[in-house]
Write a protein that holds these residues in place. Structure first.
Motif, short mmCIF file in Angstrom:
data_model
loop_
_atom_site.label_atom_id
_atom_site.label_comp_id
_atom_site.label_asym_id
_atom_site.label_seq_id
_atom_site.Cartn_x
_atom_site.Cartn_y
_atom_site.Cartn_z
N ILE A 1 0.86 -1.18 0.00
CA ILE A 1 0.00 0.00 0.00
C ILE A 1 0.89 1.23 0.00
CG2 ILE A 1 -1.83 1.26 1.20
CD1 ILE A 1 -2.43 -1.49 2.66
N TYR A 2 0.78 2.03 -1.05
CA TYR A 2 1.48 3.30 -1.12
C TYR A 2 0.53 4.38 -0.64
CZ TYR A 2 4.96 1.10 -4.20
OH TYR A 2 5.94 0.31 -4.72
N VAL A 3 1.01 5.21 0.27
CA VAL A 3 0.25 6.38 0.69
C VAL A 3 1.17 7.57 0.46
CG1 VAL A 3 -1.14 7.48 2.47
CG2 VAL A 3 -0.94 4.98 2.43
N ASN A 4 0.70 8.52 -0.33
CA ASN A 4 1.60 9.55 -0.83
C ASN A 4 0.96 10.93 -0.73
OD1 ASN A 4 4.17 8.67 -2.59
ND2 ASN A 4 3.65 10.80 -3.00
N ASP A 5 1.81 11.95 -0.61
CA ASP A 5 1.32 13.33 -0.75
C ASP A 5 0.68 13.47 -2.12
OD1 ASP A 5 2.18 14.21 1.74
OD2 ASP A 5 4.12 14.89 0.99
N HIS A 6 -0.27 14.38 -2.21
CA HIS A 6 -1.03 14.55 -3.47
C HIS A 6 -0.46 15.65 -4.35
CE1 HIS A 6 -2.87 18.16 -1.84
NE2 HIS A 6 -3.12 17.47 -0.74
N TYR A 7 0.44 16.46 -3.82
CA TYR A 7 1.12 17.52 -4.58
C TYR A 7 0.14 18.47 -5.28
CZ TYR A 7 5.37 14.98 -3.61
OH TYR A 7 6.40 14.37 -2.95
N GLY A 8 -0.99 18.69 -4.65
CA GLY A 8 -1.98 19.62 -5.21
C GLY A 8 -2.80 19.05 -6.35
N LEU A 9 -2.54 17.82 -6.73
CA LEU A 9 -3.29 17.20 -7.83
C LEU A 9 -4.61 16.62 -7.34
CD1 LEU A 9 -0.37 15.29 -9.60
CD2 LEU A 9 -1.31 17.53 -10.19
#
Length: 177
Positions: free
Chosen positions: A53-61
């Motif tokens: 499971i990858y949980v990542n910042d969305h970078y404003g997208l």
């Protein structure tokens, strides 16, 4: 490992990163140091059929599409790390609005649905996003293995202090992977 695979999921936090911020060069250098261990962990998960499971910042997208996040983060500095560790279509990919992988994400529901109670957690930044995620995982009563050789921060002292807190307060196993 001390836990059976039946209850284990691997969590990669903020591994897709552009490293284009103040302190990003240090974080990049420390992430490069742990890259072989992160690859080993990913291969271990694949070989043992553990969900990744990858949980990542969305970078404003604000789109949980790992290809769009990769496109946004891809640059000369991030290229190798992204290529080595990027998710594939069999992996789970969630975006997060803040530091913790649990805060305002469906992570807890996903883990419950998968029947997972033990997390192997890895990624960056250890003293922020991994620490906040570990705090929430502890509050939700997940068992954790946070390998000290699979976590990086901008400053090594801060990384070590975060590991100390995760081991002493949140009862995480921090043995190297």
């Amino acid at each position: 490992m001390e836990n059976t695979h039946d209850n284990t999921a691997v969590l990669f936090v903020d591994i897709i990163n552009h490293f284009d911020f103040e302190g990003g060069e240090k974080l990049y250098a420390h992430t490069k140091e742990i890259l072989p261990n992160l690859k080993k962990l990913k291969n271990y998960a694949r070989e043992n059929n553990l969900p990744i499971i990858y949980v990542n910042d969305h970078y404003g997208l604000w789109q949980a599409d790992f290809r769009k996040i990769i496109d946004h983060c891809h640059n000369d500095r991030s290229q190798e790390i992204i290529e080595e560790l990027k998710p594939d279509d069999h992996d789970y990919f969630l975006i997060k609005p803040q530091h913790s992988a649990f805060f305002q994400t469906p992570l807890q529901s996903l883990l419950n649905e998968l029947g997972k109670t033990h997390l192997i957690m890895a990624g960056i930044a250890g003293d922020i996003c991994i620490l906040f995620t570990a705090k929430d995982a502890y509050m939700y009563q997940f068992d954790m293995h946070i390998p000290k050789n699979c976590m990086a921060s901008e400053e090594k002292d801060n990384n070590n202090y975060a590991l100390y807190l995760m081991r002493s307060v949140m009862k995480a196993n921090i043995d190297s992977f």
